[in-house]
Design a protein around this motif. Structure first.
Motif, PDB file in Angstrom:
ATOM      1  N   PHE A  59      60.706  15.910  33.537  1.00  0.00           N
ATOM      2  CA  PHE A  59      61.053  14.618  32.820  1.00  0.00           C
ATOM      3  C   PHE A  59      61.356  14.890  31.498  1.00  0.00           C
ATOM      4  O   PHE A  59      60.437  15.218  30.646  1.00  0.00           O
ATOM      5  N   GLN A  60      62.492  14.521  31.164  1.00  0.00           N
ATOM      6  CA  GLN A  60      62.940  14.720  29.581  1.00  0.00           C
ATOM      7  C   GLN A  60      64.040  13.771  29.072  1.00  0.00           C
ATOM      8  O   GLN A  60      64.783  13.248  29.919  1.00  0.00           O
ATOM      9  N   ALA A  61      64.039  13.663  28.061  1.00  0.00           N
ATOM     10  CA  ALA A  61      64.853  12.472  27.126  1.00  0.00           C
ATOM     11  C   ALA A  61      65.609  13.680  26.084  1.00  0.00           C
ATOM     12  O   ALA A  61      65.143  14.540  25.561  1.00  0.00           O
ATOM     13  N   PRO A  62      66.935  13.044  26.167  1.00  0.00           N
ATOM     14  CA  PRO A  62      67.500  12.098  26.663  1.00  0.00           C
ATOM     15  C   PRO A  62      68.180  12.519  28.235  1.00  0.00           C
ATOM     16  O   PRO A  62      68.295  11.809  28.991  1.00  0.00           O
ATOM     17  N   THR A  63      68.374  14.004  28.162  1.00  0.00           N
ATOM     18  CA  THR A  63      68.851  14.304  29.576  1.00  0.00           C
ATOM     19  C   THR A  63      68.037  15.602  29.537  1.00  0.00           C
ATOM     20  O   THR A  63      67.514  16.320  28.733  1.00  0.00           O
ATOM     21  N   THR A  64      67.850  16.086  31.013  1.00  0.00           N
ATOM     22  CA  THR A  64      67.137  17.423  31.227  1.00  0.00           C
ATOM     23  C   THR A  64      68.174  18.473  30.800  1.00  0.00           C
ATOM     24  O   THR A  64      69.363  18.597  30.866  1.00  0.00           O
ATOM     25  N   GLY A  65      67.211  19.505  29.928  1.00  0.00           N
ATOM     26  CA  GLY A  65      67.958  20.579  29.351  1.00  0.00           C
ATOM     27  C   GLY A  65      68.384  20.209  27.853  1.00  0.00           C
ATOM     28  O   GLY A  65      69.045  21.412  27.203  1.00  0.00           O
ATOM     29  N   SER A  66      67.818  19.318  27.409  1.00  0.00           N
ATOM     30  CA  SER A  66      68.402  18.888  25.813  1.00  0.00           C
ATOM     31  C   SER A  66      67.442  19.566  24.977  1.00  0.00           C
ATOM     32  O   SER A  66      67.727  19.724  23.835  1.00  0.00           O
ATOM     33  N   GLY A  67      65.937  20.264  25.661  1.00  0.00           N
ATOM     34  CA  GLY A  67      65.005  20.813  24.547  1.00  0.00           C
ATOM     35  C   GLY A  67      64.446  19.942  23.846  1.00  0.00           C
ATOM     36  O   GLY A  67      63.519  20.396  22.923  1.00  0.00           O
ATOM     37  N   LYS A  68      64.736  18.580  24.122  1.00  0.00           N
ATOM     38  CA  LYS A  68      63.869  17.646  23.348  1.00  0.00           C
ATOM     39  C   LYS A  68      62.490  17.147  24.234  1.00  0.00           C
ATOM     40  O   LYS A  68      62.087  17.808  25.089  1.00  0.00           O
ATOM     41  N   THR A  69      61.945  16.154  23.802  1.00  0.00           N
ATOM     42  CA  THR A  69      60.856  15.476  24.334  1.00  0.00           C
ATOM     43  C   THR A  69      60.636  15.544  25.879  1.00  0.00           C
ATOM     44  O   THR A  69      61.984  15.070  26.415  1.00  0.00           O
ATOM     45  N   PHE A  70      59.741  16.088  26.468  1.00  0.00           N
ATOM     46  CA  PHE A  70      59.553  16.048  27.835  1.00  0.00           C
ATOM     47  C   PHE A  70      58.247  16.188  28.291  1.00  0.00           C
ATOM     48  O   PHE A  70      57.055  16.530  27.481  1.00  0.00           O
ATOM     49  N   PHE A  71      58.039  15.886  29.696  1.00  0.00           N
ATOM     50  CA  PHE A  71      56.715  16.257  30.405  1.00  0.00           C
ATOM     51  C   PHE A  71      57.193  17.158  31.439  1.00  0.00           C
ATOM     52  O   PHE A  71      58.150  16.874  32.189  1.00  0.00           O
ATOM     53  N   CYS A  72      56.850  18.546  31.586  1.00  0.00           N
ATOM     54  CA  CYS A  72      57.103  19.407  32.346  1.00  0.00           C
ATOM     55  C   CYS A  72      56.016  19.942  33.396  1.00  0.00           C
ATOM     56  O   CYS A  72      54.850  19.988  32.708  1.00  0.00           O
ATOM     57  N   ILE A  73      56.251  19.739  34.664  1.00  0.00           N
ATOM     58  CA  ILE A  73      55.189  20.568  35.635  1.00  0.00           C
ATOM     59  C   ILE A  73      55.859  21.785  36.167  1.00  0.00           C
ATOM     60  O   ILE A  73      56.796  21.943  36.676  1.00  0.00           O
TER      61      ILE A  73
END
Length: 207
Positions: free
Chosen positions: A123-137
């Motif tokens: 789950f990532q902002a603003p899009t997946t792959g952005s390298g920014k804010t995220f929650f990753c399993i």
């Protein structure tokens, strides 16, 4: 009351009971209808950070695909920064979801991830792959380690938080209560009606 009148009342009761059984059969058919959305509560401590909120599915039970995740509202904290990820099904949508592999699954009461091989639920902002804010399993796909939960509430990689290593099937979301389907409520109502009719029939036979 004459025996003929009692027999007529008895036949009327039988007819009503049969009609109620028909309603119950319809109710059972309704319970086989497509699943309804299910909301899972997430409350994870990840290193010095946390992820709290909800993840919503379309109600699918078993292995989930990317399209089965319909919405989310996740409050991220990485020990320094906070951010709220809002999913595609809500006003204010500010993030995306990416699923690789078949390790994400659901039961009626639990959302689980199987840390047995490479894969990712991100789950990532603003899009997946952005390298920014995220929650990753992550099985082995977020590049920050393997078999861990990770969270970053801001854009500073130095604040990234990792969980302890995970193994096997791990529950990370739960449903606090499972509501009875509408069909089940209708079935209970029908059974209660049958019980009332039987009591009335017994009273009529004694009259």
């Amino acid at each position: 009351m004459s025996r003929l009148a009692v027999n007529v009342r008895y036949l009327e009761m039988i007819f009503k009971i049969k009609r109620l059984f028909g309603v119950c059969a319809i109710a059972l058919g309704l319970t086989a209808a497509p699943a309804f959305a299910t909301t899972y509560n997430v409350n994870l401590g990840i290193g010095a950070g946390s992820v709290q909120g909800t993840i919503e599915t379309d109600g699918t039970v078993g292995t989930l695909s990317q399209s089965n995740i319909t919405d989310w509202h996740l409050d991220l904290f990485d020990g320094t920064y906070s951010f709220t990820l809002i999913g595609n099904g809500s006003v204010g949508d500010n993030s995306d979801f990416l699923l690789i592999g078949s390790q994400l699954s659901a039961t009626l009461t639990q959302l689980t991830y199987n840390f047995i091989s490479s894969g990712v639920a991100l789950f990532q902002a603003p899009t997946t792959g952005s390298g920014k804010t995220f929650f990753c399993i992550e099985g082995q796909a977020c590049s920050f380690g393997s078999n861990q939960f990770s969270v970053m509430g801001g854009t500073d990689i130095n604040t990234l938080q990792l969980s302890a290593p995970q193994s096997g099937l791990v529950v990370f979301g739960t449903v606090s209560a499972v509501p009875l389907p509408a069909g089940g409520l209708l079935l209970l109502g029908g059974l209660a009606g049958i019980a009332r009719l039987r009591r009335r029939k017994g009273a009529a036979a004694l009259a």
